[in-house]
Motif scaffolding. Structure first.
Motif, mmCIF file in Angstrom:
data_model
loop_
_atom_site.group_PDB
_atom_site.id
_atom_site.type_symbol
_atom_site.label_atom_id
_atom_site.label_comp_id
_atom_site.label_asym_id
_atom_site.label_seq_id
_atom_site.Cartn_x
_atom_site.Cartn_y
_atom_site.Cartn_z
ATOM 1 N N LEU A 100 0.843 -1.193 0.000
ATOM 2 C CA LEU A 100 0.000 0.000 0.000
ATOM 3 C C LEU A 100 0.880 1.245 0.000
ATOM 4 C CD1 LEU A 100 -2.620 -1.125 2.647
ATOM 5 C CD2 LEU A 100 -2.771 -1.267 0.177
ATOM 6 N N LEU A 117 8.629 -10.652 11.095
ATOM 7 C CA LEU A 117 7.324 -10.472 11.725
ATOM 8 C C LEU A 117 6.204 -10.809 10.741
ATOM 9 C CD1 LEU A 117 5.583 -9.592 14.096
ATOM 10 C CD2 LEU A 117 5.788 -7.247 13.316
ATOM 11 N N SER A 120 5.700 -14.390 10.034
ATOM 12 C CA SER A 120 5.042 -15.182 11.084
ATOM 13 C C SER A 120 3.521 -15.075 11.020
ATOM 14 C CB SER A 120 5.564 -14.780 12.467
ATOM 15 O OG SER A 120 5.058 -13.518 12.844
ATOM 16 N N TYR A 121 2.984 -14.162 10.201
ATOM 17 C CA TYR A 121 1.523 -14.057 10.065
ATOM 18 C C TYR A 121 0.957 -15.138 9.149
ATOM 19 C CZ TYR A 121 2.112 -9.207 11.743
ATOM 20 O OH TYR A 121 2.419 -8.085 12.463
ATOM 21 N N PRO B 18 4.196 -18.262 18.172
ATOM 22 C CA PRO B 18 5.340 -17.497 17.666
ATOM 23 C C PRO B 18 4.922 -16.139 17.119
ATOM 24 C CG PRO B 18 5.153 -19.627 16.530
ATOM 25 C CD PRO B 18 4.008 -19.533 17.460
ATOM 26 N N LEU B 19 3.706 -16.102 16.549
ATOM 27 C CA LEU B 19 3.205 -14.842 15.991
ATOM 28 C C LEU B 19 3.097 -13.781 17.093
ATOM 29 C CD1 LEU B 19 0.060 -14.723 13.667
ATOM 30 C CD2 LEU B 19 0.588 -12.922 15.269
ATOM 31 N N ASN B 22 6.565 -12.790 18.366
ATOM 32 C CA ASN B 22 7.230 -11.899 17.417
ATOM 33 C C ASN B 22 6.708 -10.479 17.487
ATOM 34 O OD1 ASN B 22 9.267 -12.446 15.497
ATOM 35 N ND2 ASN B 22 8.025 -14.141 14.736
ATOM 36 N N GLU B 23 5.384 -10.390 17.582
ATOM 37 C CA GLU B 23 4.741 -9.076 17.603
ATOM 38 C C GLU B 23 5.192 -8.299 18.849
ATOM 39 O OE1 GLU B 23 2.324 -8.467 14.958
ATOM 40 O OE2 GLU B 23 2.669 -6.401 15.584
ATOM 41 N N CYS B 26 8.901 -7.229 18.502
ATOM 42 C CA CYS B 26 9.086 -6.093 17.587
ATOM 43 C C CYS B 26 8.613 -4.793 18.238
ATOM 44 C CB CYS B 26 8.329 -6.320 16.290
ATOM 45 S SG CYS B 26 9.228 -7.373 15.164
ATOM 46 N N ARG B 29 11.149 -3.665 20.696
ATOM 47 C CA ARG B 29 12.337 -3.114 20.034
ATOM 48 C C ARG B 29 12.065 -1.720 19.503
ATOM 49 N NH1 ARG B 29 14.146 -8.351 16.576
ATOM 50 N NH2 ARG B 29 15.390 -9.344 18.195
ATOM 51 N N LYS B 30 10.869 -1.544 18.932
ATOM 52 C CA LYS B 30 10.513 -0.228 18.380
ATOM 53 C C LYS B 30 10.640 0.840 19.452
ATOM 54 C CE LYS B 30 6.459 -1.199 16.525
ATOM 55 N NZ LYS B 30 5.170 -1.163 15.821
ATOM 56 N N ARG B 33 14.300 1.261 21.124
ATOM 57 C CA ARG B 33 15.267 1.903 20.237
ATOM 58 C C ARG B 33 14.942 3.381 20.031
ATOM 59 N NH1 ARG B 33 15.734 -2.765 15.641
ATOM 60 N NH2 ARG B 33 16.577 -4.362 17.031
ATOM 61 N N ARG B 34 13.716 3.768 20.362
ATOM 62 C CA ARG B 34 13.405 5.186 20.251
ATOM 63 C C ARG B 34 13.829 5.831 21.563
ATOM 64 N NH1 ARG B 34 7.483 6.240 18.463
ATOM 65 N NH2 ARG B 34 7.290 6.430 20.653
ATOM 66 N N GLU B 94 1.237 5.261 13.654
ATOM 67 C CA GLU B 94 1.139 4.148 12.702
ATOM 68 C C GLU B 94 -0.160 4.214 11.904
ATOM 69 O OE1 GLU B 94 1.884 0.520 14.821
ATOM 70 O OE2 GLU B 94 3.970 1.072 15.190
ATOM 71 N N ALA B 97 0.214 7.041 9.238
ATOM 72 C CA ALA B 97 1.138 6.745 8.150
ATOM 73 C C ALA B 97 0.620 5.658 7.217
ATOM 74 C CB ALA B 97 2.492 6.317 8.726
ATOM 75 N N TRP B 99 0.436 2.597 8.042
ATOM 76 C CA TRP B 99 1.063 1.323 8.426
ATOM 77 C C TRP B 99 0.028 0.367 9.013
ATOM 78 C CZ3 TRP B 99 4.946 -1.484 7.306
ATOM 79 C CH2 TRP B 99 5.400 -2.472 8.161
ATOM 80 N N LEU B 102 -1.758 -1.540 6.384
ATOM 81 C CA LEU B 102 -0.983 -2.653 5.840
ATOM 82 C C LEU B 102 -1.086 -3.860 6.780
ATOM 83 C CD1 LEU B 102 0.842 -3.343 3.441
ATOM 84 C CD2 LEU B 102 2.787 -2.878 4.914
ATOM 85 N N LYS B 103 -0.990 -3.598 8.081
ATOM 86 C CA LYS B 103 -1.122 -4.677 9.065
ATOM 87 C C LYS B 103 -2.517 -5.296 8.990
ATOM 88 C CE LYS B 103 2.003 -4.302 12.550
ATOM 89 N NZ LYS B 103 2.937 -5.349 12.980
ATOM 90 N N MET B 108 -2.597 -10.838 10.165
ATOM 91 C CA MET B 108 -2.297 -10.631 11.585
ATOM 92 C C MET B 108 -3.607 -10.551 12.383
ATOM 93 S SD MET B 108 -0.839 -7.210 13.418
ATOM 94 C CE MET B 108 -2.394 -6.371 13.094
#
Lengths: 316, 264
Positions: A100, A117, A120-121, B18-19, B22-23, B26, B29-30, B33-34, B94, B97, B99, B102-103, B108
């Motif tokens: 997109l 990530l 994994s979906y 695992p999904l 992972n989420e 991440c 980390r986001k 790291r900020r 998010e 933007a 994002w 997209l998710k 997901m």
């Protein structure tokens, strides 16, 4: 080993109701926002293995069509179906990949982390190494997304669309902000995917891009299908010419001329796009005897497309 | 070598454990790291506690040891900030933007996204609470039993949830560029009026009256309850108040989201 190669081809959609079931389709979809109509009675079907380009100027409804197909925007009327199912169904979504127009992805993560990530979906994701190879990410896989160039970001988003090894791909303006070289390498990647049996819908406002990739082009303007056909058909259906000249006529005078589709004026120079160059020229020379520096140019691809969509604007 | 194509049974969805893992990883980390986020979210309560807790190491007001009272107060302040800013600002950005779209178009599960955001707020809250306890015990002369410490940590974790729901609502209502400002406008006065920075008894009478209308008041009462530093009112009523607040926030979120989806 031959069998392994064969089975690595993703099989097209399981045929449920006859061989003609489309991979994705919009059936008489209209979408109205508060003040405007984005799509009006649009029908569109994607068949297994084809690359279809939705071509149109900004505001033609291309992105809205994609958002309806992805189940992100409910149509005001009509239905969107993927493999005959509701696109919002999670099981259906495992077979879809989408790119997109994303303003920004989380900048602190690397393409590798984003891809892991997204992989994994999906129940059967594409291996990371293959994603990196197809999208050409190897050299910046471990750099933070925020530090990447525009083209590198687009390639990462392209790889995200492929993460689930989907059967159908929706690419909304995939090469926006890319330089010519990056654009061509993405085109090659898209063609290779179609070669592997993926069905692809891409939106673009570049006729050149549609021409380079698509087996079928659907020209969209104001939420309606204006024309549909192979790239050759679309190009030949537009016999327009571009006329350039130096003239003392005002913009209003020029726009009032017969058979003018589009006028651009910079100083004393005017560029006119027309489907009927002879008729326009005759009139133009009569109206402005001082006219000079006259050029009549064959339809550049972009201009032909502009003439096509401008034509419809004039008709409406 | 088999010549018959092997048909792999197709799984409809990805394995969920695992999904989710992972989420969460991440998301964590986001935020870590900020730097500006981690520094502000962890730094403010810690700095305030160093300034006002450590300097009040000998101060006693009524039956309250001020340094110990402020340990509960700033732990509450910390976890509320982590939840409001982490989720409010993160989600608003998010969403703006594209994002989030997209998710949403991926398979997901929406729950994974929300759980990851909540879990991150919980973890930040726990880090803040642990640092504050360490400062309290070493520098501010706070006597803390293991059970008190464990309860404070547990309440911190639970306290992240209602404010995560509030952050979610703010992210849906307020434009991304305005979220940090709007959150501060709510967060700081609300913290002050709920007695997170000083005992409620030290505040004007009319403020003490409105405090029970604020969710931070109820969380603070639960957390201070670990030390027996509470105002009249049962712990149960505070838990119910927070539960009610969470449900109201989520309910409004659901309505707002439905409307946005129809317009979208």
């Amino acid at each position: 080993m031959a069998t392994a190669v064969v089975t690595s081809f993703p099989s097209p959609a399981p045929v449920v109701s006859g061989i003609h079931q489309p991979v994705a389709e919009l059936q008489r979809v209209s979408k109205r926002f508060a003040a405007q109509t984005a799509l009006s009675d649009l029908s569109l079907a994607l068949h297994p293995g084809e690359i279809v380009a939705l071509l149109g100027p900004n505001g033609a409804g291309k992105s809205t069509a994609v958002r309806c197909l992805l189940g992100l925007t409910p149509p005001t009327s009509g239905t969107a179906r993927i493999f005959g199912q509701d696109p919002r169904d999670p099981a259906t979504r495992t077979r879809i990949g989408a790119m997109l127009q994303v303003g920004a992805a989380p900048e602190m993560l690397t393409p590798r982390e984003h891809l892991q990530l997204f992989r994994s979906y999906y129940p059967n994701p594409m291996p990371l190494a293959e994603l990196a190879r197809i999208a050409g990410l190897q050299s910046f896989l471990d750099r933070r997304f925020g530090t990447l160039s525009g083209g590198q970001k687009q390639r990462t988003l392209f790889a995200l669309a492929l993460a689930g090894d989907p059967d159908v791909l929706f690419l909304d303006e995939p090469t926006v902000g890319m330089d010519i070289e990056a654009r061509r390498s993405l085109w090659a990647a898209i063609r290779a995917l179609a070669g592997r049996g993926k069905t692809i819908l891409l939106t673009t406002h570049y006729l050149e891009e549609a021409d380079a990739l698509a087996s079928r082009i659907v020209v969209l303007a104001k939420g309606r299908v204006l024309r549909e056909g192979t790239p050759a058909e679309i190009k030949s259906s537009s016999t327009g010419r571009t006329i350039r000249c130096r003239t003392s006529l005002t913009l209003a005078d020029l726009e009032a001329l017969p058979a003018v589709a589009l006028v651009q004026q910079t100083g004393t120079h005017a560029t006119l796009t027309t489907p009927q160059p002879e008729r326009l020229l005759r009139e133009l020379l009569v109206r402005d005897p001082q006219l000079s520096e006259l050029e009549v140019l064959p339809p550049a691809l972009e201009d032909a497309f502009l003439a096509l969509t401008a034509d419809s604007a004039a008709v409406n | 070598m088999a010549t018959v194509p092997v048909i792999v049974p197709a799984r409809a969805t990805a394995p969920q454990a695992p999904l989710f893992f992972n989420e969460i990883r991440c998301e964590l980390r986001k935020l870590t790291r900020r730097r500006t986020f981690s520094l502000a979210t962890i730094g403010f309560p810690v700095m305030f506690y160093l300034l006002f807790g450590v300097t009040n190491r000998h101060a006693v007001e009524g039956s309250f040891h001020i340094a110990k009272y402020l340990l509960g107060g700033y732990a509450c302040f910390g976890v509320v900030g982590a939840a409001l800013f982490g989720i409010g600002v993160g989600l608003a950005t998010e969403r703006a933007a594209g994002w989030l779209d997209l998710k949403r178009s991926s398979p997901m599960p929406p729950a994974a996204y929300l759980v990851a955001k909540c879990a991150t707020a919980v973890l930040f809250g726990l880090v803040i609470c642990t640092i504050l306890m360490a400062i309290g015990v070493t520098l501010a002369g706070v006597h803390l039993t293991v059970s008190e410490g464990a309860r404070l940590l547990a309440y911190t974790a639970a306290g992240a949830i209602p404010f995560a729901a509030m952050g979610l609502l703010l992210a849906l209502l307020v434009p991304a560029s305005a979220t940090p400002g709007v959150i501060n406008l709510i967060y700081l006065p609300m913290s002050f009026c709920s007695g997170l920075w000083m005992p409620l008894e030290a505040l004007p009478h009319w403020l003490q009256r409105i405090a029970p209308a604020l969710p931070t008041y109820h969380l603070a009462q639960i957390m201070l309850g670990s030390f027996g530093y509470t105002q009249p009112g049962s712990a149960f009523s505070h838990w119910m108040a927070l539960l009610g607040f969470t449900l109201v926030m989520l309910g409004i979120c659901w309505l707002v989201f439905q409307r946005a989806e129809q317009r979208g």
